[in-house]
Write a protein that holds these residues in place. Structure first.
Motif, PDB file in Angstrom:
ATOM      1  N   GLY A   1      -4.936   6.152  -2.261  1.00  0.00           N
ATOM      2  CA  GLY A   1      -4.303   4.857  -2.028  1.00  0.00           C
ATOM      3  C   GLY A   1      -3.332   4.897  -0.869  1.00  0.00           C
ATOM      4  O   GLY A   1      -3.260   3.953  -0.076  1.00  0.00           O
ATOM      5  N   GLY A   2      -2.590   5.997  -0.743  1.00  0.00           N
ATOM      6  CA  GLY A   2      -1.635   6.121   0.356  1.00  0.00           C
ATOM      7  C   GLY A   2      -2.315   6.151   1.715  1.00  0.00           C
ATOM      8  O   GLY A   2      -1.866   5.503   2.661  1.00  0.00           O
ATOM      9  N   VAL A   3      -3.409   6.894   1.806  1.00  0.00           N
ATOM     10  CA  VAL A   3      -4.145   6.969   3.071  1.00  0.00           C
ATOM     11  C   VAL A   3      -4.744   5.613   3.421  1.00  0.00           C
ATOM     12  O   VAL A   3      -4.700   5.170   4.576  1.00  0.00           O
ATOM     13  CB  VAL A   3      -5.247   8.048   2.992  1.00  0.00           C
ATOM     14  CG1 VAL A   3      -6.081   8.036   4.274  1.00  0.00           C
ATOM     15  CG2 VAL A   3      -4.638   9.417   2.772  1.00  0.00           C
ATOM     16  N   ILE A   4      -5.328   4.943   2.430  1.00  0.00           N
ATOM     17  CA  ILE A   4      -5.916   3.623   2.660  1.00  0.00           C
ATOM     18  C   ILE A   4      -4.849   2.631   3.113  1.00  0.00           C
ATOM     19  O   ILE A   4      -5.077   1.812   4.010  1.00  0.00           O
ATOM     20  CB  ILE A   4      -6.607   3.100   1.380  1.00  0.00           C
ATOM     21  CG1 ILE A   4      -7.784   3.998   0.994  1.00  0.00           C
ATOM     22  CG2 ILE A   4      -7.075   1.659   1.569  1.00  0.00           C
ATOM     23  CD1 ILE A   4      -8.910   4.013   1.986  1.00  0.00           C
ATOM     24  N   LEU A   5      -3.665   2.699   2.502  1.00  0.00           N
ATOM     25  CA  LEU A   5      -2.584   1.780   2.863  1.00  0.00           C
ATOM     26  C   LEU A   5      -2.158   1.967   4.309  1.00  0.00           C
ATOM     27  O   LEU A   5      -1.986   0.989   5.051  1.00  0.00           O
ATOM     28  CB  LEU A   5      -1.389   1.981   1.935  1.00  0.00           C
ATOM     29  CG  LEU A   5      -0.155   1.117   2.213  1.00  0.00           C
ATOM     30  CD1 LEU A   5      -0.508  -0.373   2.099  1.00  0.00           C
ATOM     31  CD2 LEU A   5       0.974   1.465   1.263  1.00  0.00           C
ATOM     32  N   VAL A   6      -1.995   3.217   4.720  1.00  0.00           N
ATOM     33  CA  VAL A   6      -1.603   3.484   6.113  1.00  0.00           C
ATOM     34  C   VAL A   6      -2.663   2.952   7.073  1.00  0.00           C
ATOM     35  O   VAL A   6      -2.345   2.343   8.106  1.00  0.00           O
ATOM     36  CB  VAL A   6      -1.396   4.999   6.330  1.00  0.00           C
ATOM     37  CG1 VAL A   6      -1.192   5.311   7.806  1.00  0.00           C
ATOM     38  CG2 VAL A   6      -0.185   5.480   5.525  1.00  0.00           C
ATOM     39  N   ALA A   7      -3.934   3.173   6.734  1.00  0.00           N
ATOM     40  CA  ALA A   7      -5.020   2.690   7.592  1.00  0.00           C
ATOM     41  C   ALA A   7      -5.042   1.169   7.645  1.00  0.00           C
ATOM     42  O   ALA A   7      -5.248   0.567   8.701  1.00  0.00           O
ATOM     43  CB  ALA A   7      -6.354   3.224   7.086  1.00  0.00           C
ATOM     44  N   ALA A   8      -4.827   0.520   6.492  1.00  0.00           N
ATOM     45  CA  ALA A   8      -4.851  -0.945   6.445  1.00  0.00           C
ATOM     46  C   ALA A   8      -3.709  -1.557   7.233  1.00  0.00           C
ATOM     47  O   ALA A   8      -3.856  -2.631   7.834  1.00  0.00           O
ATOM     48  CB  ALA A   8      -4.787  -1.416   4.988  1.00  0.00           C
TER      49      ALA A   8
ATOM     50  N   ALA B   1     -10.278  -0.852  -2.466  1.00  0.00           N
ATOM     51  CA  ALA B   1     -10.281  -2.311  -2.376  1.00  0.00           C
ATOM     52  C   ALA B   1      -8.958  -2.894  -2.852  1.00  0.00           C
ATOM     53  O   ALA B   1      -8.424  -3.831  -2.235  1.00  0.00           O
ATOM     54  CB  ALA B   1     -11.433  -2.890  -3.203  1.00  0.00           C
ATOM     55  N   LEU B   2      -8.407  -2.356  -3.941  1.00  0.00           N
ATOM     56  CA  LEU B   2      -7.158  -2.881  -4.492  1.00  0.00           C
ATOM     57  C   LEU B   2      -5.993  -2.688  -3.530  1.00  0.00           C
ATOM     58  O   LEU B   2      -5.176  -3.601  -3.334  1.00  0.00           O
ATOM     59  CB  LEU B   2      -6.851  -2.208  -5.831  1.00  0.00           C
ATOM     60  CG  LEU B   2      -5.561  -2.665  -6.541  1.00  0.00           C
ATOM     61  CD1 LEU B   2      -5.642  -4.165  -6.840  1.00  0.00           C
ATOM     62  CD2 LEU B   2      -5.358  -1.873  -7.825  1.00  0.00           C
ATOM     63  N   VAL B   3      -5.932  -1.516  -2.919  1.00  0.00           N
ATOM     64  CA  VAL B   3      -4.852  -1.260  -1.957  1.00  0.00           C
ATOM     65  C   VAL B   3      -4.974  -2.197  -0.761  1.00  0.00           C
ATOM     66  O   VAL B   3      -3.989  -2.780  -0.306  1.00  0.00           O
ATOM     67  CB  VAL B   3      -4.881   0.215  -1.493  1.00  0.00           C
ATOM     68  CG1 VAL B   3      -3.906   0.437  -0.341  1.00  0.00           C
ATOM     69  CG2 VAL B   3      -4.522   1.138  -2.655  1.00  0.00           C
ATOM     70  N   SER B   4      -6.189  -2.348  -0.248  1.00  0.00           N
ATOM     71  CA  SER B   4      -6.411  -3.240   0.893  1.00  0.00           C
ATOM     72  C   SER B   4      -6.072  -4.679   0.529  1.00  0.00           C
ATOM     73  O   SER B   4      -5.411  -5.387   1.304  1.00  0.00           O
ATOM     74  CB  SER B   4      -7.868  -3.156   1.367  1.00  0.00           C
ATOM     75  OG  SER B   4      -8.193  -1.847   1.780  1.00  0.00           O
ATOM     76  N   LEU B   5      -6.525  -5.118  -0.647  1.00  0.00           N
ATOM     77  CA  LEU B   5      -6.251  -6.486  -1.094  1.00  0.00           C
ATOM     78  C   LEU B   5      -4.748  -6.719  -1.229  1.00  0.00           C
ATOM     79  O   LEU B   5      -4.238  -7.768  -0.814  1.00  0.00           O
ATOM     80  CB  LEU B   5      -6.943  -6.747  -2.428  1.00  0.00           C
ATOM     81  CG  LEU B   5      -6.705  -8.124  -3.057  1.00  0.00           C
ATOM     82  CD1 LEU B   5      -7.245  -9.231  -2.165  1.00  0.00           C
ATOM     83  CD2 LEU B   5      -7.355  -8.193  -4.440  1.00  0.00           C
ATOM     84  N   THR B   6      -4.040  -5.754  -1.794  1.00  0.00           N
ATOM     85  CA  THR B   6      -2.590  -5.896  -1.979  1.00  0.00           C
ATOM     86  C   THR B   6      -1.877  -6.045  -0.651  1.00  0.00           C
ATOM     87  O   THR B   6      -1.045  -6.947  -0.458  1.00  0.00           O
ATOM     88  CB  THR B   6      -2.025  -4.687  -2.745  1.00  0.00           C
ATOM     89  OG1 THR B   6      -2.664  -4.597  -4.024  1.00  0.00           O
ATOM     90  CG2 THR B   6      -0.525  -4.827  -2.942  1.00  0.00           C
ATOM     91  N   TRP B   7      -2.194  -5.163   0.294  1.00  0.00           N
ATOM     92  CA  TRP B   7      -1.512  -5.211   1.591  1.00  0.00           C
ATOM     93  C   TRP B   7      -1.802  -6.520   2.326  1.00  0.00           C
ATOM     94  O   TRP B   7      -0.885  -7.191   2.816  1.00  0.00           O
ATOM     95  CB  TRP B   7      -1.913  -4.026   2.461  1.00  0.00           C
ATOM     96  CG  TRP B   7      -1.637  -4.258   3.922  1.00  0.00           C
ATOM     97  CD1 TRP B   7      -2.548  -4.376   4.915  1.00  0.00           C
ATOM     98  CD2 TRP B   7      -0.358  -4.458   4.541  1.00  0.00           C
ATOM     99  NE1 TRP B   7      -1.933  -4.630   6.121  1.00  0.00           N
ATOM    100  CE2 TRP B   7      -0.590  -4.679   5.921  1.00  0.00           C
ATOM    101  CE3 TRP B   7       0.951  -4.466   4.064  1.00  0.00           C
ATOM    102  CZ2 TRP B   7       0.450  -4.901   6.831  1.00  0.00           C
ATOM    103  CZ3 TRP B   7       1.991  -4.690   4.970  1.00  0.00           C
ATOM    104  CH2 TRP B   7       1.732  -4.902   6.333  1.00  0.00           C
ATOM    105  N   PHE B   8      -3.066  -6.892   2.411  1.00  0.00           N
ATOM    106  CA  PHE B   8      -3.402  -8.084   3.185  1.00  0.00           C
ATOM    107  C   PHE B   8      -2.961  -9.363   2.481  1.00  0.00           C
ATOM    108  O   PHE B   8      -2.706 -10.375   3.137  1.00  0.00           O
ATOM    109  CB  PHE B   8      -4.906  -8.103   3.493  1.00  0.00           C
ATOM    110  CG  PHE B   8      -5.304  -7.103   4.541  1.00  0.00           C
ATOM    111  CD1 PHE B   8      -4.811  -7.202   5.836  1.00  0.00           C
ATOM    112  CD2 PHE B   8      -6.142  -6.047   4.234  1.00  0.00           C
ATOM    113  CE1 PHE B   8      -5.151  -6.278   6.816  1.00  0.00           C
ATOM    114  CE2 PHE B   8      -6.499  -5.116   5.202  1.00  0.00           C
ATOM    115  CZ  PHE B   8      -6.009  -5.225   6.492  1.00  0.00           C
ATOM    116  N   THR B   9      -2.848  -9.329   1.153  1.00  0.00           N
ATOM    117  CA  THR B   9      -2.299 -10.475   0.438  1.00  0.00           C
ATOM    118  C   THR B   9      -0.814 -10.636   0.744  1.00  0.00           C
ATOM    119  O   THR B   9      -0.324 -11.756   0.938  1.00  0.00           O
ATOM    120  CB  THR B   9      -2.501 -10.317  -1.086  1.00  0.00           C
ATOM    121  OG1 THR B   9      -3.904 -10.304  -1.370  1.00  0.00           O
ATOM    122  CG2 THR B   9      -1.860 -11.466  -1.843  1.00  0.00           C
ATOM    123  N   VAL B  10      -0.094  -9.520   0.787  1.00  0.00           N
ATOM    124  CA  VAL B  10       1.323  -9.561   1.176  1.00  0.00           C
ATOM    125  C   VAL B  10       1.461 -10.115   2.591  1.00  0.00           C
ATOM    126  O   VAL B  10       2.301 -10.986   2.860  1.00  0.00           O
ATOM    127  CB  VAL B  10       1.958  -8.157   1.091  1.00  0.00           C
ATOM    128  CG1 VAL B  10       3.354  -8.153   1.718  1.00  0.00           C
ATOM    129  CG2 VAL B  10       2.044  -7.700  -0.359  1.00  0.00           C
TER     130      VAL B  10
END
Length: 208
Positions: A10-17, A158-167
């Protein structure tokens, strides 16, 4: 997957997103011109693309794409063309003008359904996303992954990406009082259109 593995992924995906790219600009434009609902719909589309890419990568299907120069080039050109199409549309909207000085949904902004499609296609037509997951997921996939492992990987990504882009969509949407001004909308279309075209050109010029 263990909790530690999920947090690491999740951390890696968040940084990438969070890194500025086509997904970032698509969500920003949708939220700025059409509000939070469209921005969150776009975020959902991106999350759907991330889920599909992560699952096919975990299954090894995306490896065929990365291994085939022809297939990779086709997807790359399709993705670049789609980004440039969106960019040109934004630039034409800026040139036409005619924005209404209101906080209501602007005529030139994407609807929620259109924003979802833009987010999904922008992500799915980016072969670099497949390469990213192919490089990342082997560190988290067991030697003999079960179906639940594959689904878990996709769900976390998907959840990490959705959370970041929703914010992001909600932050940009909260600024609609400022963004409702016609001059600001024209500037957004001009800047975002230019950046999307530039991303498309960059994808075309990049080697595999």
């Amino acid at each position: 997957m263990s909790t530690v593995q999920m947090l690491g992924l999740g951390g890696v995906i968040l940084v990438a997103a969070m890194s500025p790219g086509p997904d970032f600009f698509i969500v920003t434009r949708s939220s700025a011109l059409s509000g939070r609902r469209a921005g969150m719909a776009c975020a959902a589309g991106i999350a759907g693309g991330v889920f599909l890419w992560s699952v096919v990568s975990a299954l090894g299907v995306a490896g065929l794409l990365a291994a085939s120069a022809v297939a990779f080039t086709i997807v790359k050109l399709l993705g670049a063309g789609y980004l440039m199409l969106l960019g040109v549309r934004a630039l034409l909207a800026a040139r036409r003008g005619g924005y209404e000085a209101t906080a209501d949904l602007p005529a030139d902004g994407p609807s929620a359904a259109a924003a979802f499609r833009q987010g999904l296609l922008t992500n799915l037509l980016n072969p670099k996303v497949a390469v990213f997951f192919l490089a990342l997921l082997p560190q988290f996939v067991p030697a003999e992954p079960a179906v639940t492992d594959t689904i878990s990987l996709g769900a976390v990504a998907a959840l990490v990406s959705l959370t970041w882009f929703t914010v992001l969509a909600n932050v940009v949407g909260a600024l609609r009082g400022l963004l409702a001004r016609a001059s600001v909308r024209r500037a957004i279309d001009t800047v975002m259109g230019t950046l999307l075209v530039a991303f498309g050109v960059r994808i075309v010029l990049q080697s595999n």
